[in-house]
Scaffold this motif. Structure first.
Motif, short mmCIF file in Angstrom:
data_model
loop_
_atom_site.label_atom_id
_atom_site.label_comp_id
_atom_site.label_asym_id
_atom_site.label_seq_id
_atom_site.Cartn_x
_atom_site.Cartn_y
_atom_site.Cartn_z
N ALA A 210 -33.50 17.41 57.47
CA ALA A 210 -34.47 17.83 58.50
C ALA A 210 -35.82 17.17 58.26
N ALA A 211 -36.28 17.14 57.00
CA ALA A 211 -37.58 16.55 56.69
C ALA A 211 -37.56 15.05 56.92
N GLY A 213 -35.87 13.32 59.10
CA GLY A 213 -35.84 12.93 60.52
C GLY A 213 -36.73 13.74 61.43
N GLY A 214 -37.47 14.72 60.88
CA GLY A 214 -38.31 15.56 61.71
C GLY A 214 -37.52 16.51 62.59
N HIS A 215 -36.36 16.94 62.14
CA HIS A 215 -35.46 17.76 62.95
C HIS A 215 -35.79 19.25 62.84
N ASN A 216 -35.51 19.97 63.92
CA ASN A 216 -35.60 21.43 63.91
C ASN A 216 -34.40 22.00 63.16
N LEU A 217 -34.61 23.17 62.53
CA LEU A 217 -33.55 23.72 61.67
C LEU A 217 -33.57 25.23 61.73
N ILE A 386 -32.28 23.07 68.64
CA ILE A 386 -32.38 23.11 67.18
C ILE A 386 -31.30 22.21 66.61
N ASP A 387 -31.70 21.14 65.95
CA ASP A 387 -30.77 20.08 65.56
C ASP A 387 -29.80 20.52 64.47
N ILE A 388 -30.29 21.28 63.50
CA ILE A 388 -29.50 21.59 62.31
C ILE A 388 -29.35 23.10 62.17
N HIS A 389 -28.10 23.56 62.11
CA HIS A 389 -27.80 24.97 61.87
C HIS A 389 -27.08 25.04 60.52
N TYR A 510 -23.45 20.46 60.83
CA TYR A 510 -24.71 21.19 61.01
C TYR A 510 -24.81 21.86 62.38
N ARG A 511 -23.71 21.91 63.12
CA ARG A 511 -23.70 22.61 64.42
C ARG A 511 -22.85 23.87 64.36
#
Length: 523
Positions: A210-211, A213-217, A386-389, A510-511
């Motif tokens: 997440a860090a 790529g700047g992804h939401n988590l 939210i990209d990563i669950h 991660y989904r």
């Protein structure tokens, strides 16, 4: 006699130079014109008391104060100082020859002392852009305003000091800030470190991705499993702020009045964690006087929503548009302002109302209906963004006591910075228009659909894997794009030029909180 001074109006992050015109003629009234709000109209009473307490008699004449341009709303108490100085100049109490070279702003106490104001940094930037020689601000705001170079910034304690300065009396030295020294000296000083976290390697891997790529988590797990502990350490592995990002972030906090005294620049990425009772206005911004909300205060940093389902459904839904556009436009009857809000959304939640669904050591007392209603508090469209669950389980004490300290944040941060450097080089040739109108692309999470086809095109084997995942998990087209973006980041962490099947497989993993997957578990 007519006299003029200059100040700056702040509306959102936009600034406008204001000319304060004072004319004194025979009469007994005081008139303030120029679309002034209540705080500005009350300023004359503060000015009168400040002048009297400094041994200056208010002229018994008609005083007309015009704030030009008159069609821009003037709010706040920062107009006290320029209005007082203009009155003194019009009454020949001070020399008016220097007034056109300086912008001044400040609230007056009844004894003439200057009180701090909001927005000193954007005011300073505006003063330099307009070609003024210097800026006069309350002493409490001087470090914030002096960040701007090529501008003489004077911090004053009282109206008497300003009068002496304008008349050329006394010795006053502009404040100088070594911006780069101030900025870089505090960048790597973190109170929290990932070395404190024992176990949870899969979750730490998700946070690293997440860090990078700047992804939401979003993290889901039982109480006490370490969700908040992990989230609070995320800033320690994020890439450092650039000087441009720091200036932009500091401006937002300056307008909101959130900078502590003596702070010149925000050198670390913000971490905002509002309580779950927060209102829509507090989250996105607004109010009778437009102020940035939590999503803007988290700009270039992290917005952490603990116990996400406990937030009001209406509050959560207002996040959908800012997460896509990375800006928020607040429109009200009396104003229209825009604030940037490019942030990483990190959220946590329990898997059910009691918190122990799926926990091997605790019995869940919730019915399937209760669990379904709890999960439905987060809408599908918001979850898609939210990209990563990732799921998280509590580490048993028997294992916890035997585990070695985790990998330090500095090591993880090095890998994150390497991946971000790859992305910076990749997107460096893209124009502003290709960035979707939101400025330049800085990370994979900001990629547009066209960029996905260019930089994250999967091969045939990966496409088959994606097709099966889409059908089994009932994923949306937006979730498909998120998987590709995360896969591109995983490939960057490995230094791979192409997105390969193993990167796609990890991204699909991660989904696992998507609706279809929870349905298969019987919820």
């Amino acid at each position: 006699m007519l006299a003029k001074t200059f100040t700056v109006a702040v509306n959102g992050l936009e600034t406008t130079t204001i000319t304060v015109e004072v004319n004194i003629i025979r009469g007994v009234n005081v008139h303030i014109t120029g679309l002034a709000d209540t705080a500005v109209k009350e300023s004359f009473e503060r000015i009168k008391s400040a002048l009297v307490n400094n041994g200056i008699t208010i002229p018994q004449t008609e005083i007309t104060i015009n704030l030009s341009p008159a069609d821009i709303k003037k709010e706040g108490s920062g107009y006290d100082l320029p209005m007082a100085i203009a009155i003194l100049a019009a009454n020949n109490n001070i020399d008016a020859s220097l007034l056109d070279k300086y912008v001044m702003v400040g609230e007056l106490g009844l004894d003439g002392r200057l009180q701090p104001i909001r927005g000193a940094l954007p005011i300073s930037i505006r003063a330099r852009a307009e070609g003024f020689k210097g800026l006069i601000v309350p002493e409490q705001n001087v470090y914030e305003a002096a960040v701007v170079n090529n501008l003489d910034v004077y911090g004053m304690t009282s109206l008497a000091d300003v009068m002496q300065f304008i008349n050329g009396h006394g010795s006053f030295t502009p404040t100088r800030i070594d911006t780069r020294k101030e900025f870089y000296s505090q960048q790597c000083n973190f109170d929290l470190d990932f070395s404190d976290v024992r176990g949870q390697e899969s979750v730490k891997r998700a946070l690293e991705v997440a860090a990078a790529g700047g992804h939401n988590l979003i993290m889901i797990g039982p109480p006490g499993s370490g969700k908040s502990m992990l989230a609070k350490r995320l800033p320690s592995i994020l890439p450092p702020l650039s000087l441009a990002e720091s200036l932009e972030t500091t401006q937002i906090h300056s307008v909101a009045g959130k900078l502590s005294r003596g702070t010149s620049l925000i050198s670390q990425r913000p971490f905002r964690a509002p309580h779950h009772t927060i209102s829509q206005v507090a989250l996105v911004g607004g109010g009778s006087s437009p102020q940035p909300g939590e999503i803007s205060l988290a700009h270039n940093g992290v917005l952490f929503l603990d116990e996400m389902p406990e937030l009001s459904r209406s509050v959560l839904e207002v996040l959908r548009q800012p997460l896509e556009d990375r800006k928020i436009t607040i429109s009200r009857a009396k104003y229209n302002v825009e604030f940037p809000c490019s942030f990483m959304l990190v959220a946590s939640m329990n898997p059910c109302p009691c918190g122990y669904y799926g926990d091997p050591t605790h019995h869940c007392v919730c019915t399937p209906g209760q669990i379904q209603r709890y999960m439905n508090k987060i809408s599908g469209p918001l979850l898609d963004r939210i990209d990563i669950h990732c799921e998280i389980q509590a580490v048993p004490f028997a294992q916890l006591s035997k585990m070695q300290p985790g990998e330090p944040s500095a090591n993880i941060r090095e890998r994150v910075i390497r991946a971000r450097n790859i992305q910076t080089e990749r997107f460096s040739s893209l124009s502003l228009g290709e960035g979707g109108g939101r400025g330049r692309i800085h990370c994979n999470a900001m990629m547009t659909e066209r960029m996905l086809h260019q930089f994250a095109e999967p091969d045939s084997a990966s496409l088959d894997m994606l097709r099966m995942a889409m059908e089994r998990l009932k994923l949306s087209a937006r979730a498909y794009s998120r998987i590709l973006k995360v896969a591109r980041t995983i490939a960057d962490l490995e230094g791979s030029e192409k997105v390969q099947s193993q990167h796609i497989a990890e991204a699909i993993g991660y989904r696992n909180l998507d609706r279809g997957d929870w349905a298969e578990r019987g919820i």
